[in-house]
Scaffold this motif. Structure first.
Motif, PDB file in Angstrom:
ATOM      1  N   PHE A 161      40.518  11.529   4.422  1.00 10.53           N
ATOM      2  CA  PHE A 161      41.059  11.027   3.165  1.00 10.53           C
ATOM      3  C   PHE A 161      40.393  11.810   2.050  1.00 10.53           C
ATOM      4  N   ASN A 162      41.183  12.606   1.332  1.00  9.83           N
ATOM      5  CA  ASN A 162      40.641  13.527   0.330  1.00  9.83           C
ATOM      6  C   ASN A 162      39.581  14.445   0.929  1.00  9.83           C
ATOM      7  N   GLY A 163      39.843  14.873   2.167  1.00  4.65           N
ATOM      8  CA  GLY A 163      38.966  15.835   2.822  1.00  4.65           C
ATOM      9  C   GLY A 163      37.732  15.237   3.460  1.00  4.65           C
ATOM     10  N   VAL A 164      37.571  13.910   3.426  1.00  4.27           N
ATOM     11  CA  VAL A 164      36.381  13.259   3.973  1.00  4.27           C
ATOM     12  C   VAL A 164      36.811  12.278   5.065  1.00  4.27           C
ATOM     13  N   PRO A 165      36.176  12.322   6.241  1.00  7.23           N
ATOM     14  CA  PRO A 165      36.511  11.303   7.267  1.00  7.23           C
ATOM     15  C   PRO A 165      36.269   9.899   6.702  1.00  7.23           C
ATOM     16  N   THR A 166      37.247   9.041   6.865  1.00  3.33           N
ATOM     17  CA  THR A 166      37.184   7.738   6.220  1.00  3.33           C
ATOM     18  C   THR A 166      37.646   6.648   7.191  1.00  3.33           C
ATOM     19  N   LEU A 167      36.867   5.583   7.249  1.00 11.06           N
ATOM     20  CA  LEU A 167      37.260   4.391   7.991  1.00 11.06           C
ATOM     21  C   LEU A 167      38.201   3.568   7.128  1.00 11.06           C
ATOM     22  N   MET A 168      39.339   3.169   7.675  1.00 17.06           N
ATOM     23  CA  MET A 168      40.338   2.416   6.920  1.00 17.06           C
ATOM     24  C   MET A 168      40.787   1.190   7.712  1.00 17.06           C
ATOM     25  N   LEU A 169      41.046   0.126   6.991  1.00 15.33           N
ATOM     26  CA  LEU A 169      41.738  -1.034   7.552  1.00 15.33           C
ATOM     27  C   LEU A 169      42.489  -1.720   6.428  1.00 15.33           C
ATOM     28  N   ARG A 170      43.466  -2.528   6.799  1.00 12.41           N
ATOM     29  CA  ARG A 170      44.331  -3.159   5.807  1.00 12.41           C
ATOM     30  C   ARG A 170      44.103  -4.663   5.761  1.00 12.41           C
ATOM     31  N   ILE A 222      41.037  -1.120   2.701  1.00 13.80           N
ATOM     32  CA  ILE A 222      39.578  -1.052   2.596  1.00 13.80           C
ATOM     33  C   ILE A 222      39.129   0.299   3.141  1.00 13.80           C
ATOM     34  N   LEU A 223      38.342   1.033   2.337  1.00 15.10           N
ATOM     35  CA  LEU A 223      37.937   2.402   2.674  1.00 15.10           C
ATOM     36  C   LEU A 223      36.416   2.509   2.739  1.00 15.10           C
ATOM     37  N   HIS A 224      35.950   3.210   3.756  1.00 18.86           N
ATOM     38  CA  HIS A 224      34.525   3.537   3.880  1.00 18.86           C
ATOM     39  C   HIS A 224      34.407   5.012   4.239  1.00 18.86           C
ATOM     40  N   LYS A 225      33.854   5.812   3.335  1.00 14.53           N
ATOM     41  CA  LYS A 225      33.689   7.239   3.584  1.00 14.53           C
ATOM     42  C   LYS A 225      32.546   7.467   4.564  1.00 14.53           C
ATOM     43  N   ILE A 226      32.809   8.307   5.560  1.00 15.32           N
ATOM     44  CA  ILE A 226      31.820   8.584   6.596  1.00 15.32           C
ATOM     45  C   ILE A 226      31.083   9.870   6.239  1.00 15.32           C
ATOM     46  N   ASP A 227      29.892   9.708   5.681  1.00 15.24           N
ATOM     47  CA  ASP A 227      29.036  10.848   5.374  1.00 15.24           C
ATOM     48  C   ASP A 227      27.703  10.657   6.082  1.00 15.24           C
ATOM     49  N   GLU A 228      26.689  11.460   5.682  1.00 11.97           N
ATOM     50  CA  GLU A 228      25.401  11.399   6.376  1.00 11.97           C
ATOM     51  C   GLU A 228      24.733  10.035   6.274  1.00 11.97           C
ATOM     52  N   SER A 229      25.070   9.260   5.265  1.00 12.59           N
ATOM     53  CA  SER A 229      24.451   7.945   5.095  1.00 12.59           C
ATOM     54  C   SER A 229      25.189   6.842   5.859  1.00 12.59           C
ATOM     55  N   SER A 230      26.319   7.168   6.474  1.00 13.60           N
ATOM     56  CA  SER A 230      27.127   6.170   7.157  1.00 13.60           C
ATOM     57  C   SER A 230      26.664   5.992   8.601  1.00 13.60           C
ATOM     58  N   PRO A 231      26.626   4.767   9.107  1.00 10.98           N
ATOM     59  CA  PRO A 231      26.280   4.563  10.521  1.00 10.98           C
ATOM     60  C   PRO A 231      27.335   5.114  11.479  1.00 10.98           C
ATOM     61  N   PHE A 232      28.517   5.474  10.970  1.00 13.53           N
ATOM     62  CA  PHE A 232      29.553   6.089  11.797  1.00 13.53           C
ATOM     63  C   PHE A 232      29.378   7.602  11.909  1.00 13.53           C
ATOM     64  N   TRP A 233      28.436   8.173  11.151  1.00 15.67           N
ATOM     65  CA  TRP A 233      28.284   9.632  11.094  1.00 15.67           C
ATOM     66  C   TRP A 233      27.937  10.182  12.479  1.00 15.67           C
ATOM     67  N   ILE A 273      39.019   0.595  17.119  1.00 10.90           N
ATOM     68  CA  ILE A 273      38.815   1.548  16.028  1.00 10.90           C
ATOM     69  C   ILE A 273      39.348   2.886  16.515  1.00 10.90           C
ATOM     70  N   TYR A 274      40.459   3.337  15.936  1.00  8.33           N
ATOM     71  CA  TYR A 274      41.166   4.514  16.429  1.00  8.33           C
ATOM     72  C   TYR A 274      40.803   5.743  15.594  1.00  8.33           C
ATOM     73  N   PHE A 275      40.240   6.735  16.281  1.00  3.36           N
ATOM     74  CA  PHE A 275      39.905   7.991  15.635  1.00  3.36           C
ATOM     75  C   PHE A 275      41.167   8.856  15.542  1.00  3.36           C
ATOM     76  N   ASN A 276      41.252   9.620  14.469  1.00  4.71           N
ATOM     77  CA  ASN A 276      42.349  10.578  14.261  1.00  4.71           C
ATOM     78  C   ASN A 276      43.718   9.913  14.261  1.00  4.71           C
ATOM     79  N   HIS A 277      43.791   8.758  13.624  1.00  2.00           N
ATOM     80  CA  HIS A 277      45.045   8.045  13.397  1.00  2.00           C
ATOM     81  C   HIS A 277      45.095   7.600  11.944  1.00  2.00           C
ATOM     82  N   HIS A 278      46.300   7.346  11.473  1.00  2.00           N
ATOM     83  CA  HIS A 278      46.459   6.841  10.106  1.00  2.00           C
ATOM     84  C   HIS A 278      47.532   5.756  10.111  1.00  2.00           C
ATOM     85  N   PHE A 279      47.499   4.932   9.065  1.00  2.00           N
ATOM     86  CA  PHE A 279      48.449   3.833   8.962  1.00  2.00           C
ATOM     87  C   PHE A 279      49.807   4.332   8.480  1.00  2.00           C
TER      88      PHE A 279
END
Length: 321
Positions: A161-170, A222-233, A273-279
């Motif tokens: 999302f905008n070039g950054v891996p992002t966790l999303m849910l609705r 709901i969006l959570h950007k996955i960067d170095e500070s994210s537990p999903f990194w 939690i599905y990687f490489n998918h979008h709504f």
């Protein structure tokens, strides 16, 4: 033609209810059982009765009603002459007399026929008033509890999302009203090994793009950007599964109709939690351009990244179960 949407169903939060083993909670696909508390349901019976499902609640009330009447009918029946004008050896007469006494309804034909009968009838009347007051209070408490109709997507996705891996849910507000001062909290729960070799459950509060909304009316992604500070990194779905990871999400706010605080929650196990998918896109315009359509039938649909999703006419028609 692009691929059709993939519909998956997440493991929803299961609240403990009567019939479940005492102290067992469901979180994602894992169960947590509490032991050693030394307390029974009777120690918190009011809360226990509020958490009963409606069928079980009415079954309990009906069972209590029948048990009380049968018990007092037996007390009348065992002592002949307790109920005047009752047929000899007729348990049915004493049973219906017990029902009339419990409800403080007297029809005039049968009545207490002895001092013993008056004592039993007086006791039943007192108990009947207590039971009616208790059931009335419980019914009011159950009906007056504020409830929400907030829906969650069946799965969460991780996509750029905008070039950054992002966790999303609705999330979506199923009612046609507003939730004011809405807020959302998301937490990742996973098991970790300490330096001492002990298994420790850690809770990570996720930094969200937007945690508050003044008005929650329709849907909220709901969006959570996955960067170095994210537990999903640096994590894969397999990593999350091996760690027993669970994503917990809670939404709360003030219902403008009820004028009271409401909340809803959902959990997602690692396999949801599905990687490489979008709504799928659920918003579209009518041909005249003056009306926008929000299609909740696509609310849970996801597509593999690299497909156009709901924007393709062929894909919009495919909804495999």
């Amino acid at each position: 033609m692009s691929e059709g949407p993939v519909r998956k169903h997440a493991q929803k939060v299961v609240r403990p209810r009567v019939g479940n083993e005492r102290g067992v909670f469901q979180m994602g696909t894992s169960q947590i059982k509490r032991i050693g508390l030394g307390r029974r349901y009777w120690g918190d019976i009011y809360h226990w009765m509020l958490t009963l499902s409606w069928p079980r609640f009415f079954l309990l009330v009906g069972g209590l009603y029948m048990f009380t009447n049968l018990a007092f009918a037996l007390a009348f029946f065992l002592v002949p002459g307790s109920v005047a004008n009752a047929r000899p050896d007729s348990f049915l007469d004493t049973f219906f007399f017990s029902i009339e006494t419990l409800a403080t309804v007297g029809y005039g034909y049968m009545n207490p026929g002895s001092t013993y009968g008056h004592v039993v009838a007086s006791t039943e009347i007192l108990l009947g008033m207590v039971e009616v007051a208790t059931v009335t209070g419980l019914l009011f408490a159950r009906f007056s509890r504020p409830t929400s109709r907030i829906m969650f997507s069946d799965v969460a996705v991780i996509t750029p999302f905008n070039g950054v891996p992002t966790l999303m849910l609705r999330t979506g507000n199923e009612r046609g009203n507003l939730i004011l001062e809405a807020s959302v909290r998301a937490t990742l729960i996973r098991r970790e090994m300490t330096l001492e070799g002990q298994i420790f459950t850690r809770f990570y509060d996720l930094q969200l793009e937007r945690e508050r909304s003044g008005v929650f009316a329709l849907t909220w992604t709901i969006l959570h950007k996955i960067d170095e500070s994210s537990p999903f990194w640096g994590k894969s779905q397999e990593d999350l599964h091996n760690e027993g990871a669970t994503l917990s999400v809670a939404v709360s706010g003030t219902d403008d109709t009820l004028n009271d605080f409401v909340h809803a929650r959902q959990t997602y196990a690692a396999e949801h939690i599905y990687f490489n998918h979008h709504f799928a896109d659920i918003m579209s315009d009518k041909q005249d351009g003056n009306v926008r359509i929000l299609d909740y039938s696509k609310f849970h649909d996801i597509y593999p990244d690299g497909t156009e999703g709901g924007n393709m006419p062929g894909a919009a028609l495919a909804h495999p179960g």
